[in-house]
Motif scaffolding. Structure first.
Motif, PDB file in Angstrom:
ATOM      1  N   LYS A 118       0.829  -1.208   0.000  1.00 31.84           N
ATOM      2  CA  LYS A 118       0.000   0.000   0.000  1.00 31.84           C
ATOM      3  C   LYS A 118       0.858   1.252   0.000  1.00 31.84           C
ATOM      4  O   LYS A 118       0.416   2.312  -0.436  1.00 31.84           O
ATOM      5  N   GLY A 119       2.072   1.124   0.523  1.00 36.48           N
ATOM      6  CA  GLY A 119       2.952   2.279   0.598  1.00 36.48           C
ATOM      7  C   GLY A 119       2.763   3.105   1.846  1.00 36.48           C
ATOM      8  O   GLY A 119       3.190   4.249   1.917  1.00 36.48           O
ATOM      9  N   ASP A 120       2.106   2.544   2.852  1.00 33.87           N
ATOM     10  CA  ASP A 120       1.990   3.252   4.126  1.00 33.87           C
ATOM     11  C   ASP A 120       1.908   2.226   5.244  1.00 33.87           C
ATOM     12  O   ASP A 120       1.929   1.026   5.008  1.00 33.87           O
ATOM     13  N   GLU A 121       1.855   2.710   6.459  1.00 37.20           N
ATOM     14  CA  GLU A 121       1.792   1.824   7.616  1.00 37.20           C
ATOM     15  C   GLU A 121       0.558   2.141   8.446  1.00 37.20           C
ATOM     16  O   GLU A 121       0.621   2.335   9.654  1.00 37.20           O
ATOM     17  N   SER A 122      -0.569   2.148   7.754  1.00 39.68           N
ATOM     18  CA  SER A 122      -1.823   2.522   8.405  1.00 39.68           C
ATOM     19  C   SER A 122      -2.516   1.346   9.078  1.00 39.68           C
ATOM     20  O   SER A 122      -3.441   1.538   9.857  1.00 39.68           O
ATOM     21  N   SER A 123      -2.078   0.107   8.773  1.00 37.77           N
ATOM     22  CA  SER A 123      -2.740  -1.050   9.367  1.00 37.77           C
ATOM     23  C   SER A 123      -2.483  -1.086  10.867  1.00 37.77           C
ATOM     24  O   SER A 123      -1.360  -0.840  11.316  1.00 37.77           O
ATOM     25  N   PRO A 124      -3.491  -1.403  11.662  1.00 39.84           N
ATOM     26  CA  PRO A 124      -3.272  -1.481  13.110  1.00 39.84           C
ATOM     27  C   PRO A 124      -2.370  -2.652  13.452  1.00 39.84           C
ATOM     28  O   PRO A 124      -2.362  -3.666  12.742  1.00 39.84           O
ATOM     29  N   PRO A 125      -1.580  -2.541  14.504  1.00 40.74           N
ATOM     30  CA  PRO A 125      -0.704  -3.653  14.886  1.00 40.74           C
ATOM     31  C   PRO A 125      -1.509  -4.876  15.290  1.00 40.74           C
ATOM     32  O   PRO A 125      -2.640  -4.766  15.764  1.00 40.74           O
ATOM     33  N   ILE A 126      -0.921  -6.055  15.086  1.00 43.77           N
ATOM     34  CA  ILE A 126      -1.583  -7.299  15.453  1.00 43.77           C
ATOM     35  C   ILE A 126      -1.525  -7.462  16.965  1.00 43.77           C
ATOM     36  O   ILE A 126      -0.487  -7.263  17.585  1.00 43.77           O
ATOM     37  N   THR A 127      -2.641  -7.813  17.558  1.00 47.36           N
ATOM     38  CA  THR A 127      -2.686  -8.026  19.000  1.00 47.36           C
ATOM     39  C   THR A 127      -3.031  -9.477  19.286  1.00 47.36           C
ATOM     40  O   THR A 127      -3.774 -10.107  18.541  1.00 47.36           O
ATOM     41  N   MET A 128      -2.477  -9.991  20.353  1.00 50.40           N
ATOM     42  CA  MET A 128      -2.747 -11.366  20.741  1.00 50.40           C
ATOM     43  C   MET A 128      -4.130 -11.462  21.373  1.00 50.40           C
ATOM     44  O   MET A 128      -4.542 -10.592  22.138  1.00 50.40           O
ATOM     45  N   ARG A 129      -4.825 -12.518  21.020  1.00 52.86           N
ATOM     46  CA  ARG A 129      -6.119 -12.776  21.638  1.00 52.86           C
ATOM     47  C   ARG A 129      -5.888 -13.606  22.895  1.00 52.86           C
ATOM     48  O   ARG A 129      -5.265 -14.660  22.855  1.00 52.86           O
ATOM     49  N   ILE A 130      -6.377 -13.119  24.017  1.00 58.01           N
ATOM     50  CA  ILE A 130      -6.197 -13.818  25.286  1.00 58.01           C
ATOM     51  C   ILE A 130      -7.396 -14.727  25.533  1.00 58.01           C
ATOM     52  O   ILE A 130      -8.541 -14.277  25.562  1.00 58.01           O
ATOM     53  N   SER A 131      -7.128 -16.016  25.685  1.00 59.28           N
ATOM     54  CA  SER A 131      -8.203 -16.969  25.931  1.00 59.28           C
ATOM     55  C   SER A 131      -8.706 -16.835  27.364  1.00 59.28           C
ATOM     56  O   SER A 131      -7.925 -16.665  28.296  1.00 59.28           O
ATOM     57  N   LYS A 132     -10.010 -16.889  27.529  1.00 56.82           N
ATOM     58  CA  LYS A 132     -10.611 -16.834  28.855  1.00 56.82           C
ATOM     59  C   LYS A 132     -11.421 -18.104  29.060  1.00 56.82           C
ATOM     60  O   LYS A 132     -12.577 -18.195  28.655  1.00 56.82           O
ATOM     61  N   GLU A 133     -10.762 -19.082  29.660  1.00 52.57           N
ATOM     62  CA  GLU A 133     -11.414 -20.376  29.828  1.00 52.57           C
ATOM     63  C   GLU A 133     -12.605 -20.256  30.775  1.00 52.57           C
ATOM     64  O   GLU A 133     -12.565 -19.559  31.773  1.00 52.57           O
ATOM     65  N   GLY A 134     -13.659 -20.969  30.424  1.00 52.70           N
ATOM     66  CA  GLY A 134     -14.824 -21.026  31.286  1.00 52.70           C
ATOM     67  C   GLY A 134     -15.790 -19.880  31.122  1.00 52.70           C
ATOM     68  O   GLY A 134     -16.852 -19.874  31.743  1.00 52.70           O
ATOM     69  N   GLU A 135     -15.437 -18.880  30.311  1.00 51.82           N
ATOM     70  CA  GLU A 135     -16.311 -17.722  30.169  1.00 51.82           C
ATOM     71  C   GLU A 135     -17.167 -17.776  28.907  1.00 51.82           C
ATOM     72  O   GLU A 135     -17.998 -16.913  28.685  1.00 51.82           O
ATOM     73  N   ALA A 136     -16.918 -18.776  28.071  1.00 53.09           N
ATOM     74  CA  ALA A 136     -17.684 -18.868  26.826  1.00 53.09           C
ATOM     75  C   ALA A 136     -19.119 -19.295  27.122  1.00 53.09           C
ATOM     76  O   ALA A 136     -19.368 -20.184  27.932  1.00 53.09           O
ATOM     77  N   GLU A 137     -20.048 -18.651  26.451  1.00 48.75           N
ATOM     78  CA  GLU A 137     -21.452 -19.012  26.624  1.00 48.75           C
ATOM     79  C   GLU A 137     -21.733 -20.322  25.890  1.00 48.75           C
ATOM     80  O   GLU A 137     -21.011 -20.687  24.968  1.00 48.75           O
ATOM     81  N   PRO A 138     -22.767 -21.044  26.274  1.00 46.38           N
ATOM     82  CA  PRO A 138     -23.117 -22.267  25.534  1.00 46.38           C
ATOM     83  C   PRO A 138     -23.340 -21.953  24.058  1.00 46.38           C
ATOM     84  O   PRO A 138     -24.034 -21.001  23.708  1.00 46.38           O
TER      85      PRO A 138
END
Length: 515
Positions: free
Chosen positions: A191-211
């Motif tokens: 693209k010729g620029d650095e406008s993309s947001p940096p990649i962030t790690m997704r933190i898993s939260k065990e036990g919090e997922a809804e059915p």
């Protein structure tokens, strides 16, 4: 006369004032430029010495992700810009390549620079085409991602090929993070620029997922969806699929079937030979393997969350298939190295041969590190990994879901490797594994049922022989033929679908109309 002069001056007073103003400003600009330390000083109405300037300070943050393949890296902050960073931009105005110097992305940026004018430097001719190949012109002259074949990873399985499969699962989320960060850098460079947001790690939260609710989607509905999205870029298809469907229940409903259909019907494509020049087929084979990279990274991360579910089992089957296809692609790599040596000067000026040459150089060091010197080394390493994947599947699949296919595929790997190495012990082990299938749970589809029954019929005629040394050569050849042709019907259907939706043939009448 005096009145006449005054009248002329009065009449042209505006133009005279404008002339004096222009001359004055030009004189001031020239003076300022000549007395400036740099022509790039921001000078408005005077030389630079009349402005107080503070020394510019630059604060940069750099994250080193370590080696690709799951090895940990370090996060570092630095108040000093990297050496050579100042003033170094990519092809676009806003991409600063200097900050990647010394990081794991340095070679990536060099490859991006080296491929930015690839199509201008090398020819993209279509010579030596077999007119009677039966392959549509729309396929022959399709767009090929030569730059990505060089820049991205055609062989994403090589880095961890000597590791146990459990290590691959443990490192899956880290590898996906690195994969996405690399893609972000590639996108920013192009693209010729650095406008993309940096990649962030997704933190898993065990036990919090809804059915999770089960996905309800019939085979006809899935087919319509896949037909509609087939022409999209594979990365887009996968991203959309994950965002829309991977949140459903991995055991109940149709998600597991949909994962299978997505891979085998849309993301796994056929490569067609249409020339006596092998470089065409090699490029197409590498193109298809390049497209496996994103699926491998994304689905390995999904597997780490879904192992032990029906959907996790289907993902394991697709990953095992990717390793099989990757081993064939590496065979193509070694073949390409040989015919590169015989390339004519004219061939060396084509995009195909230049891409193959750069690929050959790119993977040379990595293959040496992994001790993959010859095709036989590839077969040994990849067959071992495939058995490891299938053992994981057999051990983790819930309630015997598709366990029969797992055993059949494991037996197939051992039989084919034994046949290649002339090792009857491996083939005997394959026979013993196949003999266990009849006693396994019948939960889930058994896609290899027809091939299994054909092999069992041969063995029953010989008294249920379980020792490969006791099998006649003719029977071994028949088993080999059954394994080789077991997918013929599905591949024919696949070809018909791709020909219809992706590569339609243009009639002679249409060609004349276009001309």
């Amino acid at each position: 006369m005096r009145k006449g002069i005054l009248k002329v001056l009065f009449d042209f007073r505006f133009y005279i004032a404008l002339y004096i103003s222009v001359v004055s400003h030009i004189t001031l600009i020239i003076y300022s430029f000549n007395n400036s330390d740099s022509p790039y000083h921001k000078v408005l109405c005077g030389p630079p010495w009349i402005y107080a300037e503070e020394e510019e300070k630059e604060l940069s943050f750099q994250m080193n992700f370590g080696k690709i393949g799951g090895e940990t890296g370090n996060a570092e902050t630095s108040e000093d810009p990297g050496e050579g960073e100042e003033g170094e931009d990519g092809d676009g105005n806003g991409f600063s390549k200097g900050k990647y110097k010394g990081s794991q992305w340095e070679e990536l940026v060099k490859d991006l620079e080296g491929t930015s004018s690839l199509r201008k430097q090398f020819k993209n001719d279509y010579d030596l085409i077999n007119e009677n190949s039966g392959v549509a012109d729309s396929y022959i002259k399709r767009n090929r991602d030569y730059e990505d074949i060089i820049v991205k990873d055609v062989f994403p399985t090589v880095k961890g090929i000597r590791d146990p499969f459990r290590v691959d699962i443990e490192n899956a989320e880290d590898n996906l993070f690195v994969h996405k960060e690399r893609n972000r850098i590639i996108e920013d460079f192009r693209k010729g620029d650095e406008s993309s947001p940096p990649i962030t790690m997704r933190i898993s939260k065990e036990g919090e997922a809804e059915p999770k609710s089960p996905l309800t989607m019939t085979k006809d509905d899935r087919t319509r969806y896949l037909d509609k999205t087939l022409k999209q870029k594979k990365e887009k298809q996968l991203d959309e699929f994950i965002s829309r469907f991977m949140g459903y229940d991995p055991d109940k409903g149709d998600l597991s079937y949909f994962v299978r259909d997505l891979y085998y019907e849309n993301l796994q494509r056929l490569a067609y030979p249409f020339s006596g020049d092998p470089s065409y087929f090699a490029i197409d084979y590498f193109q298809e393997n390049l497209n496996k990279e994103d699926f491998l990274r994304q689905m390995m991360a999904a597997l780490s969350e879904n192992l032990g579910t029906n959907t996790g089992t289907e993902i394991l089957f697709t990953i095992e298939n990717i390793y099989e296809i990757q081993s064939r692609a590496l065979e193509q790599y070694f073949q390409a190295k040989e015919y590169l040596k015989l390339a004519t000067p004219e061939q060396k000026q084509t995009l195909r041969y230049e891409t193959l040459r750069r690929m050959s150089e790119k993977y040379k060091k990595l293959l040496l590190e992994k001790k993959l010197f010859h095709p036989k080394d590839v077969e040994e390493a990849y067959s071992k990994k495939r058995v490891d994947i299938l053992d994981t599947l057999i051990a983790k699949t819930p309630n015997g879901y598709r366990k029969r296919d797992g055993y059949f595929e494991k037996g197939r790997v051992l039989w084919e490797v034994g046949n290649s190495r002339k090792d009857s012990k491996l083939q005997t082990e394959a026979l013993k594994i196949w003999n266990r299938i009849s006693n396994l749970p019948t939960n889930g589809d058994f896609l290899n049922e027809k091939a299994f029954e054909s092999i069992q019929l041969l063995l029953r005629d010989l008294g249920n022989v379980s020792d490969a040394d006791r099998l006649p050569l003719q029977t071994k050849d028949q088993i080999e033929l059954i394994l080789r042709t077991r997918l013929s019907e599905s591949m024919n259907r696949k070809k018909e679908r791709e020909d219809k939706l992706l590569w339609p043939k243009i009639s002679q009448k249409q060609k004349k109309a276009e001309n």
